[in-house]
Design a protein around this motif. Structure first.
Motif, PDB file in Angstrom:
ATOM      1  N   UNK A   2       0.834  -1.195   0.000  1.00 49.11           N
ATOM      2  CA  UNK A   2       0.000   0.000   0.000  1.00 49.11           C
ATOM      3  C   UNK A   2       0.869   1.246   0.000  1.00 49.11           C
ATOM      4  N   UNK A   3       0.446   2.246  -0.741  1.00 50.04           N
ATOM      5  CA  UNK A   3       1.139   3.532  -0.752  1.00 50.04           C
ATOM      6  C   UNK A   3       0.852   4.253   0.555  1.00 50.04           C
ATOM      7  N   UNK A   4       1.872   4.966   1.070  1.00 45.40           N
ATOM      8  CA  UNK A   4       1.701   5.678   2.339  1.00 45.40           C
ATOM      9  C   UNK A   4       0.506   6.628   2.321  1.00 45.40           C
ATOM     10  N   UNK A   5       0.235   7.248   1.185  1.00 48.12           N
ATOM     11  CA  UNK A   5      -0.864   8.217   1.150  1.00 48.12           C
ATOM     12  C   UNK A   5      -2.241   7.534   1.173  1.00 48.12           C
ATOM     13  N   UNK A   6      -2.270   6.213   1.038  1.00 48.43           N
ATOM     14  CA  UNK A   6      -3.523   5.467   1.142  1.00 48.43           C
ATOM     15  C   UNK A   6      -3.740   4.909   2.540  1.00 48.43           C
ATOM     16  N   UNK A   7      -2.764   5.113   3.431  1.00 50.73           N
ATOM     17  CA  UNK A   7      -2.829   4.558   4.786  1.00 50.73           C
ATOM     18  C   UNK A   7      -3.140   5.635   5.811  1.00 50.73           C
ATOM     19  N   UNK A   8      -3.785   5.236   6.890  1.00 53.88           N
ATOM     20  CA  UNK A   8      -3.997   6.109   8.040  1.00 53.88           C
ATOM     21  C   UNK A   8      -2.785   5.917   8.939  1.00 53.88           C
ATOM     22  N   UNK A   9      -1.840   6.846   8.877  1.00 52.05           N
ATOM     23  CA  UNK A   9      -0.571   6.722   9.587  1.00 52.05           C
ATOM     24  C   UNK A   9      -0.626   7.418  10.938  1.00 52.05           C
ATOM     25  N   UNK A  10       0.177   6.920  11.872  1.00 52.40           N
ATOM     26  CA  UNK A  10       0.200   7.441  13.234  1.00 52.40           C
ATOM     27  C   UNK A  10       0.714   8.870  13.300  1.00 52.40           C
ATOM     28  N   UNK A  30      10.436   1.962   5.210  1.00 52.21           N
ATOM     29  CA  UNK A  30      10.314   2.447   6.584  1.00 52.21           C
ATOM     30  C   UNK A  30       9.228   3.507   6.623  1.00 52.21           C
ATOM     31  N   UNK A  31       8.273   3.342   7.560  1.00 52.70           N
ATOM     32  CA  UNK A  31       7.167   4.299   7.650  1.00 52.70           C
ATOM     33  C   UNK A  31       6.562   4.280   9.040  1.00 52.70           C
ATOM     34  N   UNK A  32       5.697   5.266   9.341  1.00 49.86           N
ATOM     35  CA  UNK A  32       4.955   5.232  10.603  1.00 49.86           C
ATOM     36  C   UNK A  32       3.992   4.041  10.626  1.00 49.86           C
ATOM     37  N   UNK A  33       3.625   3.619  11.809  1.00 51.23           N
ATOM     38  CA  UNK A  33       2.622   2.580  11.989  1.00 51.23           C
ATOM     39  C   UNK A  33       1.323   3.022  11.317  1.00 51.23           C
ATOM     40  N   UNK A  34       0.626   2.079  10.705  1.00 53.44           N
ATOM     41  CA  UNK A  34      -0.679   2.352  10.083  1.00 53.44           C
ATOM     42  C   UNK A  34      -1.786   1.700  10.907  1.00 53.44           C
TER      43      UNK A  34
END
Length: 186
Positions: A2-10, A30-34
């Motif tokens: 999933x693309x980061x912009x499609x996720x609800x990130x912390x 590497x990204x924030x928790x979704x």
């Protein structure tokens, strides 16, 4: 994946250093928790630390929402294997506001976990590096962590120094704490 912009990130992913991402290579992200990372194996990774019973997707989401509501406090990051869209590493930094040091901020690193299938690839170091950068960006004057004695050499390699001692008291059953014979006598 999933693309980061499609996720609800912390939290805002711009707080994560791009230099750490570059060190991971093209197969890892590497990204924030979704909010839906329960389905990406977040508990599988956390289980390398301790018993980590799974939460239902609803309970996971409720906990995520509570963390997110404390803006500027909880920063949980994950490393995701792009091919499988599964989490392979995780860690967090909690930012505490103090009265000391001119109302300074202290970062507490917690829950550094790397899947057994990818241990030895410096992912724990990358998680620590990213969390330190978040702490620096938030203005923390120090970052501390607790670890088991066997992990001290790893954290020393990450630049941490052994200082003080940790104490803990588990509150297994809160209703028994007040009547427990080990209740503090202070």
């Amino acid at each position: 994946m999933s693309s980061d912009d499609q996720l609800d990130l912390l939290f805002d992913p711009s707080l994560i250093s791009s230099s750490v991402q570059q060190l991971l290579g093209p197969d890892l992200h590497l990204r924030p928790l979704a909010s839906d990372d329960v389905k990406r194996g977040h508990f599988d990774v956390l289980s390398v630390l301790t018993v980590a019973p799974r939460l239902s997707p609803k309970a996971y989401r409720e906990n995520f929402d509570q963390l997110k509501a404390c803006s500027g406090t909880y920063f949980i990051i994950v490393i995701v294997d792009k091919a499988s869209d599964k989490i392979v590493a995780s860690g967090s930094i909690i930012v505490e506001r103090k009265f000391l040091r001119n109302a300074g901020l202290v970062g507490h690193i917690e829950d550094i976990a790397v899947s057994k299938t990818v241990q030895g690839k410096k992912l724990g170091l990358r998680i620590i590096n990213a969390l330190e950068e978040i702490g620096r960006a938030r203005g923390c004057y120090k970052i501390i962590l607790d670890c088991s004695e066997k992990n001290i050499p790893f954290y020393e390699k990450c630049g941490f120094k052994h200082k003080e001692y940790e104490m803990v008291r588990y509150m297994e059953d809160p209703k028994d704490v007040a009547t427990s014979p080990t209740t503090s006598k202070l």
